[in-house]
Scaffold this motif. Structure first.
Motif, PDB file in Angstrom:
ATOM      1  N   ARG A 202       0.821  -1.214   0.000  1.00 21.95           N
ATOM      2  CA  ARG A 202       0.000   0.000   0.000  1.00 21.95           C
ATOM      3  C   ARG A 202       0.854   1.263   0.000  1.00 21.95           C
ATOM      4  O   ARG A 202       0.322   2.365   0.076  1.00 21.95           O
ATOM      5  CB  ARG A 202      -0.921  -0.001   1.219  1.00 21.95           C
ATOM      6  CG  ARG A 202      -1.990  -1.082   1.207  1.00 21.95           C
ATOM      7  CD  ARG A 202      -2.662  -1.179   2.576  1.00 21.95           C
ATOM      8  NE  ARG A 202      -3.838  -2.019   2.570  1.00 21.95           N
ATOM      9  CZ  ARG A 202      -3.818  -3.344   2.617  1.00 21.95           C
ATOM     10  NH1 ARG A 202      -2.651  -3.994   2.656  1.00 21.95           N
ATOM     11  NH2 ARG A 202      -4.948  -4.041   2.627  1.00 21.95           N
ATOM     12  N   ASN A 203       2.185   1.079  -0.035  1.00 24.90           N
ATOM     13  CA  ASN A 203       3.120   2.198  -0.025  1.00 24.90           C
ATOM     14  C   ASN A 203       2.917   3.084   1.213  1.00 24.90           C
ATOM     15  O   ASN A 203       2.855   4.316   1.123  1.00 24.90           O
ATOM     16  CB  ASN A 203       2.966   3.035  -1.300  1.00 24.90           C
ATOM     17  CG  ASN A 203       4.148   3.962  -1.531  1.00 24.90           C
ATOM     18  OD1 ASN A 203       5.257   3.700  -1.069  1.00 24.90           O
ATOM     19  ND2 ASN A 203       3.912   5.065  -2.225  1.00 24.90           N
ATOM     20  N   LEU A 204       2.820   2.427   2.372  1.00 25.22           N
ATOM     21  CA  LEU A 204       2.586   3.126   3.630  1.00 25.22           C
ATOM     22  C   LEU A 204       3.697   2.808   4.616  1.00 25.22           C
ATOM     23  O   LEU A 204       4.347   1.760   4.526  1.00 25.22           O
ATOM     24  CB  LEU A 204       1.238   2.714   4.236  1.00 25.22           C
ATOM     25  CG  LEU A 204      -0.019   3.088   3.468  1.00 25.22           C
ATOM     26  CD1 LEU A 204      -1.245   2.479   4.132  1.00 25.22           C
ATOM     27  CD2 LEU A 204      -0.169   4.606   3.359  1.00 25.22           C
ATOM     28  N   GLN A 205       3.880   3.714   5.584  1.00 21.93           N
ATOM     29  CA  GLN A 205       4.797   3.488   6.688  1.00 21.93           C
ATOM     30  C   GLN A 205       4.017   3.562   7.995  1.00 21.93           C
ATOM     31  O   GLN A 205       2.967   4.212   8.077  1.00 21.93           O
ATOM     32  CB  GLN A 205       5.921   4.522   6.680  1.00 21.93           C
ATOM     33  CG  GLN A 205       6.809   4.455   5.449  1.00 21.93           C
ATOM     34  CD  GLN A 205       7.954   5.449   5.519  1.00 21.93           C
ATOM     35  OE1 GLN A 205       8.212   6.055   6.553  1.00 21.93           O
ATOM     36  NE2 GLN A 205       8.658   5.616   4.405  1.00 21.93           N
ATOM     37  N   ILE A 206       4.559   2.913   9.013  1.00 21.33           N
ATOM     38  CA  ILE A 206       3.858   2.847  10.295  1.00 21.33           C
ATOM     39  C   ILE A 206       3.596   4.240  10.856  1.00 21.33           C
ATOM     40  O   ILE A 206       2.523   4.499  11.410  1.00 21.33           O
ATOM     41  CB  ILE A 206       4.673   2.007  11.296  1.00 21.33           C
ATOM     42  CG1 ILE A 206       4.720   0.547  10.832  1.00 21.33           C
ATOM     43  CG2 ILE A 206       4.081   2.095  12.697  1.00 21.33           C
ATOM     44  CD1 ILE A 206       5.569  -0.341  11.705  1.00 21.33           C
ATOM     45  N   LYS A 207       4.544   5.155  10.695  1.00 19.39           N
ATOM     46  CA  LYS A 207       4.390   6.496  11.248  1.00 19.39           C
ATOM     47  C   LYS A 207       3.238   7.270  10.607  1.00 19.39           C
ATOM     48  O   LYS A 207       2.758   8.256  11.174  1.00 19.39           O
ATOM     49  CB  LYS A 207       5.685   7.281  11.086  1.00 19.39           C
ATOM     50  CG  LYS A 207       6.052   7.548   9.627  1.00 19.39           C
ATOM     51  CD  LYS A 207       7.335   8.346   9.514  1.00 19.39           C
ATOM     52  CE  LYS A 207       7.667   8.650   8.040  1.00 19.39           C
ATOM     53  NZ  LYS A 207       8.911   9.440   7.913  1.00 19.39           N
ATOM     54  N   ASP A 208       2.790   6.824   9.398  1.00 20.12           N
ATOM     55  CA  ASP A 208       1.684   7.500   8.713  1.00 20.12           C
ATOM     56  C   ASP A 208       0.317   7.040   9.207  1.00 20.12           C
ATOM     57  O   ASP A 208      -0.703   7.650   8.870  1.00 20.12           O
ATOM     58  CB  ASP A 208       1.769   7.243   7.205  1.00 20.12           C
ATOM     59  CG  ASP A 208       3.072   7.725   6.602  1.00 20.12           C
ATOM     60  OD1 ASP A 208       3.581   8.764   7.071  1.00 20.12           O
ATOM     61  OD2 ASP A 208       3.583   7.056   5.677  1.00 20.12           O
ATOM     62  N   ILE A 209       0.290   5.971  10.009  1.00 20.90           N
ATOM     63  CA  ILE A 209      -0.969   5.310  10.351  1.00 20.90           C
ATOM     64  C   ILE A 209      -1.394   5.672  11.772  1.00 20.90           C
ATOM     65  O   ILE A 209      -0.631   5.505  12.722  1.00 20.90           O
ATOM     66  CB  ILE A 209      -0.828   3.777  10.221  1.00 20.90           C
ATOM     67  CG1 ILE A 209      -0.456   3.420   8.783  1.00 20.90           C
ATOM     68  CG2 ILE A 209      -2.114   3.077  10.625  1.00 20.90           C
ATOM     69  CD1 ILE A 209      -0.135   1.969   8.575  1.00 20.90           C
TER      70      ILE A 209
END
Length: 236
Positions: A202-209
């Motif tokens: 999903r092209n995501l990082q933990i800090k973005d969630i």
């Protein structure tokens, strides 16, 4: 006569001070969702009563103490918003009472919760047969949250799909909260490696969630800090 006028003026001022504060933090306090909010609401009531009617106490020191209490509440709220451990320490946490149809006696003893209490709260939700319950969680507020077994749940559109009849029910599993991993919830089915791979696709990082969990149907739900909404609803 002076005492009567003084009492009236103190009451009026105290009322407007309380209304001003309630416009600021009223939703949190009135919900009584945790111990801290309940304790604060009781303390606020005591302060206002003394400020309004006890003419033996000087009004200005009472008002200063009242405002100090509100500032302390605001300060704790800021810390709670950023720290889940502090939030759980301050507000308490829910307790699972029934897990997969089994009553957890050990958990009930921890919170001094009896079978009579359990049956009463079930009846208040229209459940007279405990066999219908798959999960029951005692919330910090004292309310009992119920998830019924599949065959006793209300019919919805998805139930017309025969593939859903034998679907296993489970409690949602929190994996990320406030940009941090919930380490204790990872298992062989939902490991950290599995989560990293899902985020990578999903092209995501933990800090973005902000929040991520496995829903009761096994789907991965993700909520980002930035929801990319151009015109979000703002309803008070």
């Amino acid at each position: 006569m002076e005492d009567i006028i003084s009492s009236i003026l103190r009451t009026v001022v105290s009322y407007f001070v309380l209304m001003t504060v309630m416009l600021w933090i009223g939703k949190q306090v009135n919900s009584h969702t945790n111990y801290y909010n309940f304790a604060l609401s009781v303390t606020l009531g005591s302060f206002i009563a003394n400020m309004g009617f006890d003419t033996n106490l000087h009004f200005t020191p009472m008002l200063a103490s009242f405002l100090a209490l509100i500032l302390m509440y605001f300060f704790f709220s800021l810390i709670s918003a950023k720290s889940r451990p502090f939030r759980r320490w301050l507000s308490g946490q829910s307790t699972v009472i029934i897990d997969k149809g089994k009553i957890l006696e050990v958990n009930m003893k921890k919170v001094r919760f009896t079978l009579d209490d359990l049956n009463q709260l079930l009846r208040e939700q229209g459940i007279f047969d405990i066999f219908e319950v798959e999960y029951a969680i005692l919330e910090v507020s004292g309310n009992l949250s119920i998830m019924k077994k599949t065959q006793y749940q209300n019919i919805s559109k998805k139930d017309f799909n025969p593939n859903n009849y034998n679907q296993e029910i489970m409690l949602p599993i929190e994996l990320i909260m406030n940009g941090s991993l919930v380490e204790k919830n990872f298992n062989k089915n939902y490991s950290r490696q599995w989560l990293y791979q899902e985020l990578k696709t999903r092209n995501l990082q933990i800090k973005d969630i902000q929040y991520a969990l496995i829903s009761s149907n096994g789907s991965l739900f993700i909520d980002l800090y930035d929801d990319h909404l151009h015109s979000p609803l703002d309803v008070e």
